[in-house]
Design a protein around this motif. Sequence first.
Motif, mmCIF file in Angstrom:
data_model
loop_
_atom_site.group_PDB
_atom_site.id
_atom_site.type_symbol
_atom_site.label_atom_id
_atom_site.label_comp_id
_atom_site.label_asym_id
_atom_site.label_seq_id
_atom_site.Cartn_x
_atom_site.Cartn_y
_atom_site.Cartn_z
ATOM 1 N N THR A 35 46.379 -23.655 -1.459
ATOM 2 C CA THR A 35 46.009 -23.151 -2.561
ATOM 3 C C THR A 35 45.901 -23.974 -3.767
ATOM 4 N N LEU A 36 47.070 -24.932 -3.531
ATOM 5 C CA LEU A 36 46.953 -26.306 -4.392
ATOM 6 C C LEU A 36 45.940 -26.994 -4.262
ATOM 7 N N LEU A 37 45.481 -27.512 -3.021
ATOM 8 C CA LEU A 37 44.323 -28.210 -2.842
ATOM 9 C C LEU A 37 43.029 -27.503 -3.304
ATOM 10 N N ASP A 38 43.036 -26.271 -3.226
ATOM 11 C CA ASP A 38 41.818 -25.605 -3.641
ATOM 12 C C ASP A 38 41.506 -25.800 -5.385
ATOM 13 N N THR A 39 42.623 -25.986 -6.094
ATOM 14 C CA THR A 39 42.621 -26.241 -7.418
ATOM 15 C C THR A 39 42.117 -27.459 -7.794
ATOM 16 N N LEU A 40 42.172 -28.367 -6.844
ATOM 17 C CA LEU A 40 41.934 -29.919 -7.173
ATOM 18 C C LEU A 40 40.973 -30.221 -7.920
ATOM 19 N N PRO A 41 39.694 -29.563 -7.337
ATOM 20 C CA PRO A 41 38.305 -30.009 -8.084
ATOM 21 C C PRO A 41 38.236 -29.697 -9.427
ATOM 22 N N PHE A 42 39.091 -28.238 -9.627
ATOM 23 C CA PHE A 42 38.949 -27.769 -11.090
ATOM 24 C C PHE A 42 39.935 -28.636 -12.011
ATOM 25 N N ILE A 43 40.933 -29.040 -11.506
ATOM 26 C CA ILE A 43 41.905 -29.660 -12.000
ATOM 27 C C ILE A 43 41.343 -31.109 -12.590
ATOM 28 N N ARG A 44 40.550 -31.760 -11.472
ATOM 29 C CA ARG A 44 39.804 -33.049 -11.889
ATOM 30 C C ARG A 44 38.586 -32.788 -12.800
ATOM 31 N N LYS A 45 37.998 -31.506 -12.943
ATOM 32 C CA LYS A 45 36.980 -31.198 -13.689
ATOM 33 C C LYS A 45 37.342 -31.212 -15.314
ATOM 34 N N PHE A 46 38.577 -30.399 -15.370
ATOM 35 C CA PHE A 46 38.854 -29.978 -16.753
ATOM 36 C C PHE A 46 39.974 -30.717 -17.209
ATOM 37 N N SER A 47 40.739 -31.794 -16.389
ATOM 38 C CA SER A 47 41.562 -32.615 -17.159
ATOM 39 C C SER A 47 41.165 -33.379 -18.206
ATOM 40 N N GLY A 48 41.917 -33.478 -19.204
ATOM 41 C CA GLY A 48 41.427 -34.170 -20.513
ATOM 42 C C GLY A 48 40.587 -33.292 -21.379
ATOM 43 N N GLN A 49 39.957 -31.860 -20.939
ATOM 44 C CA GLN A 49 39.116 -31.269 -21.555
ATOM 45 C C GLN A 49 39.893 -30.300 -22.542
ATOM 46 N N THR A 50 39.361 -29.843 -23.677
ATOM 47 C CA THR A 50 39.938 -28.837 -24.692
ATOM 48 C C THR A 50 39.451 -27.378 -24.226
ATOM 49 N N VAL A 51 40.410 -26.699 -24.016
ATOM 50 C CA VAL A 51 40.297 -25.134 -23.770
ATOM 51 C C VAL A 51 40.862 -24.245 -24.962
ATOM 52 N N VAL A 52 39.819 -23.320 -25.551
ATOM 53 C CA VAL A 52 40.344 -22.710 -26.597
ATOM 54 C C VAL A 52 40.491 -21.511 -25.993
ATOM 55 N N VAL A 53 42.036 -20.807 -26.246
ATOM 56 C CA VAL A 53 42.264 -19.594 -25.689
ATOM 57 C C VAL A 53 42.366 -18.677 -26.745
ATOM 58 N N LYS A 54 41.733 -17.419 -26.740
ATOM 59 C CA LYS A 54 41.781 -16.200 -27.719
ATOM 60 C C LYS A 54 42.778 -15.265 -27.119
ATOM 61 N N TYR A 55 44.215 -15.050 -27.724
ATOM 62 C CA TYR A 55 45.444 -14.489 -26.955
ATOM 63 C C TYR A 55 45.504 -13.214 -27.941
ATOM 64 N N GLY A 56 45.261 -12.043 -27.148
ATOM 65 C CA GLY A 56 45.641 -10.866 -27.856
ATOM 66 C C GLY A 56 45.440 -9.583 -26.541
ATOM 67 N N GLY A 57 45.607 -8.520 -27.333
ATOM 68 C CA GLY A 57 45.456 -7.198 -26.080
ATOM 69 C C GLY A 57 46.823 -6.998 -25.573
ATOM 70 N N ALA A 58 46.759 -6.604 -24.457
ATOM 71 C CA ALA A 58 48.290 -5.983 -23.762
ATOM 72 C C ALA A 58 49.021 -7.415 -23.229
ATOM 73 N N ALA A 59 48.219 -8.490 -23.153
ATOM 74 C CA ALA A 59 48.814 -9.812 -22.613
ATOM 75 C C ALA A 59 49.785 -10.134 -23.736
ATOM 76 N N GLN A 60 49.545 -9.776 -24.931
ATOM 77 C CA GLN A 60 50.578 -10.304 -26.304
ATOM 78 C C GLN A 60 51.413 -8.947 -26.460
ATOM 79 N N VAL A 61 51.415 -8.174 -25.722
ATOM 80 C CA VAL A 61 52.474 -6.983 -26.050
ATOM 81 C C VAL A 61 53.465 -6.702 -24.765
ATOM 82 N N ASN A 62 52.827 -6.580 -23.545
ATOM 83 C CA ASN A 62 53.648 -6.553 -22.121
ATOM 84 C C ASN A 62 54.420 -7.694 -22.207
ATOM 85 N N PRO A 63 55.810 -7.335 -21.897
ATOM 86 C CA PRO A 63 56.631 -8.463 -21.726
ATOM 87 C C PRO A 63 56.512 -9.372 -20.516
#
Length: 283
Positions: free
Chosen positions: A10-38
């Motif tokens: 699983t860790l190895l499978d993420t390597l291409p994506f880590i390499r691709k997005f490292s140093g990149q900005t990702v904006v996350v809009k946080y809301g809904g149940a993810a903001q309420v459910n502990p």
Amino acid sequence: MQKKMQVVQTLLDTLPFIRKFSGQTVVVKYGGAAQVNPELKEKFAQDIVLMHLVGIKPVVVHGGGPKITQLLGDLGIETEFVDGQRVTSKEAMRIAEMVLSGEVNKEIVSMLNDHGSKAIGISGKDAQFILARAKDRSRWGYTGVIEEINAEVVENLMKEHFIPVIAPIAASKDPGEPGFNINADLAASRIAVALKATKVVFLTDTPGVLDGDGQLIGTLGSEKIELLKNEGVISGGMVPKVDACLEAIRGGVQKAHIIDGRIEHSLLLEIFTSEGVGTQIVH
């Protein structure tokens, strides 16, 4: 041993994506149940911290609508929505700022810090980071439309390895104005454009954008979105979300995503797997 090997794979499978997005900005809009459910709040914090640790530069823009509505109700102040956006009276503006800049923002900052990151909370009023004007004072009150974003404020925080957590309250160019309540989806879009983000991701309480039969649509372009809006398939609170996605894409963000925040670690699934989850909005 087999379980350990699965973890390694699983860790190895993420390597291409880590390499691709490292140093990149990702904006996350946080809301809904993810903001309420502990439990979901904990998973979200883990996702953001992990992204930060592997070199991605996350920026969190949050809503807080249910808490605003609850407090307004407790105080006997009516709440009105038009096309999925809140009509903000002067009284509601005071409550919105208290809830967003105070309670919600600081809760998220504390949560991220508790997981070992270095998060800092701001609103658009800080250093006049976001300047806005009234959307339509007679109809919308103090609901605002963003006119300017000073990206340098957030960029400086990221250079110091902070995770910025942004409350969508904007300053006004006119002295004496109390500021403006900004739809968090649209704020996330404009901030993503200003920061030249690679992605903007919206956490929602739906699997993504659904068709007329209630089935998830994996990929959408602008023409199809306009068609679905005209047919009434995309309506209510989903309208500002898809509009925000389109604005981001047109402003240079590579991809916009609407994903189900009710799924544990949906953020990691979207960024670090080829299948992803939810709906992606593309050119």
